[in-house]
Structures are given as C-alpha cells and as structure tokens.
Write a protein that holds these residues in place. Sequence first.
Motif, short mmCIF file in Angstrom:
data_model
loop_
_atom_site.label_atom_id
_atom_site.label_comp_id
_atom_site.label_asym_id
_atom_site.label_seq_id
_atom_site.Cartn_x
_atom_site.Cartn_y
_atom_site.Cartn_z
N GLU A 79 -8.46 -51.14 -3.13
CA GLU A 79 -7.84 -52.41 -3.51
C GLU A 79 -6.33 -52.23 -3.70
O GLU A 79 -5.53 -53.10 -3.33
N VAL B 187 -12.72 -52.21 2.88
CA VAL B 187 -14.11 -52.42 3.29
C VAL B 187 -15.01 -51.45 2.53
O VAL B 187 -14.57 -50.44 1.99
N SER C 13 -15.75 -47.10 -0.78
CA SER C 13 -14.78 -48.08 -0.28
C SER C 13 -13.55 -47.36 0.25
O SER C 13 -13.17 -46.31 -0.27
N VAL D 112 -9.85 -48.33 3.14
CA VAL D 112 -9.20 -49.37 3.94
C VAL D 112 -9.34 -49.04 5.42
O VAL D 112 -9.42 -47.87 5.80
N ASN E 215 -4.75 -52.08 -0.35
CA ASN E 215 -4.75 -53.43 0.21
C ASN E 215 -3.62 -54.28 -0.36
O ASN E 215 -2.90 -54.97 0.36
N SER F 293 -18.53 -53.45 5.41
CA SER F 293 -18.62 -54.81 4.87
C SER F 293 -17.45 -55.11 3.95
O SER F 293 -17.27 -54.43 2.93
N ARG F 294 -16.67 -56.09 4.29
CA ARG F 294 -15.60 -56.57 3.41
C ARG F 294 -16.21 -57.23 2.17
O ARG F 294 -15.73 -57.03 1.04
N GLU F 295 -17.28 -57.99 2.37
CA GLU F 295 -17.89 -58.74 1.28
C GLU F 295 -18.46 -57.79 0.21
O GLU F 295 -18.33 -58.06 -1.00
N GLN G 45 -6.92 -53.90 5.28
CA GLN G 45 -8.19 -54.48 4.84
C GLN G 45 -9.06 -53.44 4.15
O GLN G 45 -9.32 -52.36 4.69
N SER H 48 -13.22 -47.95 -4.94
CA SER H 48 -12.94 -49.36 -4.63
C SER H 48 -11.61 -49.78 -5.22
O SER H 48 -10.90 -50.62 -4.65
N HIS I 97 -17.39 -54.81 -0.53
CA HIS I 97 -16.28 -54.24 -1.29
C HIS I 97 -15.79 -55.23 -2.35
O HIS I 97 -15.57 -54.85 -3.51
#
Length: 272
Positions: free
Chosen positions: A170, A181, A205, A207, A173, A238-240, A179, A166, A242
């Motif tokens: 990040e 996810v 996670s 991108v 990103n 799911s973006r949320e 994005q 993750s 992540h």
Amino acid sequence: MGQAKLKQRAAFAPALVDQWESDDCVNFAVALARATGWLLHVDWWVPSLDPNNNVALEDCRPLRVYVADNGFRIFDVRGNRSLSDFIHRTIRPMAVRYGMGGVRTRYYAESALASLPLRCAPDPAKIASASKAIGTNTAFLASIPKRLAPCIPAAEAAKYTFGWCSVFAEALNQLHGVQAVALLAIRFEPDADGTERGADGYVHSFVLHSDGMGEDSWGKADVRAIAHRFGVLEFRLSREAHVRVVNNLHRNSPEVFETALAKAKELIQIYR
C-alpha cells in the motif's frame, strides 16, 4: 565442474567450523549477514509443543544462529543448504538433547542479538576473524544469491513480509502509483502445505509493475519467483483481495496500521 567439487571448494576448514559451532555460530552468522545483507535467524528449543503457547524467551534454549534468504535457503558454517536439510541434519539433533519440546525460528536485526539469552554474545574480534575467512572463501560467497535492489535492511524487509506485506504494498502504491495486488495460492509445493494462508488462499501482497514484474520489501522480482518464496506453484492475483486485507488491518488496528504505513514509506524513500 561437478556439484560435489563445487561444494568441496566452498567448504570451510573443519577446525574453523568446530570453532564457530562452539559458540552456536553467532560470530560467523553476524559476519555473513554483514557480507551478504541477508537475514539473521536464531532457532530456539521451546519447552512446549503448542505453537500458540507464548513461552518466555528466558525459558528457551538457543540452538543455532544462522543466515537465510527470503525463501528456503540456509547459509550456514556447513554450506549453502536447503531448509529441509538444515532442519533434519542440524536443528533436530540439537533440539532432542533438551527433551520434549518444539523449535521456533525467529529473525533479528544484528543490534538485537546482544540482548538475547544466547549462550555466547557476539564478539567483535571473532566477527572480524570470521569476516576474513568468509571473504577469502570466494566459492562459498558465490553460492549465495545477491539481494535484489532496493536493499532495505533485512530485518525490516522481513517485518514487511510476515504480517505487514499488504502495508508495504500500500505504501508503494501511494508513493509511486503502482498497483497493489494479492497473491492467492491455488496449489502449493508438497513441503509447503503448512504455509499460512487465508480462506481465499491469500498468502502475500506486492505491487505489480507495467512490465509484469512484482515488487515487495525484498525488491523487484519475477512474480513466479515471489510465489516460489512461499512454496506456491499455482496462483492468481487479485486487487480486490489486497484491498480487503488492508481494510481489515486498518479497521482492527488503525493506529498500528498508520504507524506501520508511515515506517514503510520512510524505508521506501530512503532505500528505493
């Protein structure tokens, strides 16, 4: 050409295999990791059946040094093998010689091998000899998939797969605006039931690019191929989820998180 003939062509001479196995394949593995860019592993016999028992490495016994991809393929002196075949036919027979205990797999950068309690330390002359044998066995090399670009050093890529994926997503990103996810597993392959996952099915996670391709520390790939590396057959993104994982990591270990994020950005800027 039949599969049996392909395997026969890719095989190494028995005398060479015996020689490499006499030092737990450390020199062959180093040579192969250099040739392919894939990840060095050591399997250790551990005097405990409890996976949470933090046994000192000095109390463990090295079983085999080998190279593996980022999924379930093992590249060994005896060929390109499935993880299941390698465990059942090579690792378990070695482990039982030491009695009751378990097996733990660890990955390493080449530079770390010399400091490990291996039976035999890497030998430059023997590595050079193994490199020559590998280089002339074109069928064996052809059986090993190429790493996808960008090629971050394998030990670093593994670090940002197991536990810090993750953070790497990040970093991508923040640097490139793609994005990030989460991969939430719905259904696993039968042999992957033990894959670590969160209560919501969180596994990984990465991108998501505008063309539908995914990217993580192992490079850009089809999203289904990324899921397959974890034994996931059915999933959702799911973006949320992540964001939730990243927030939890940052809240629990802010300094460690920031250090890992900075290192991920450095790797991306160097190798991407």
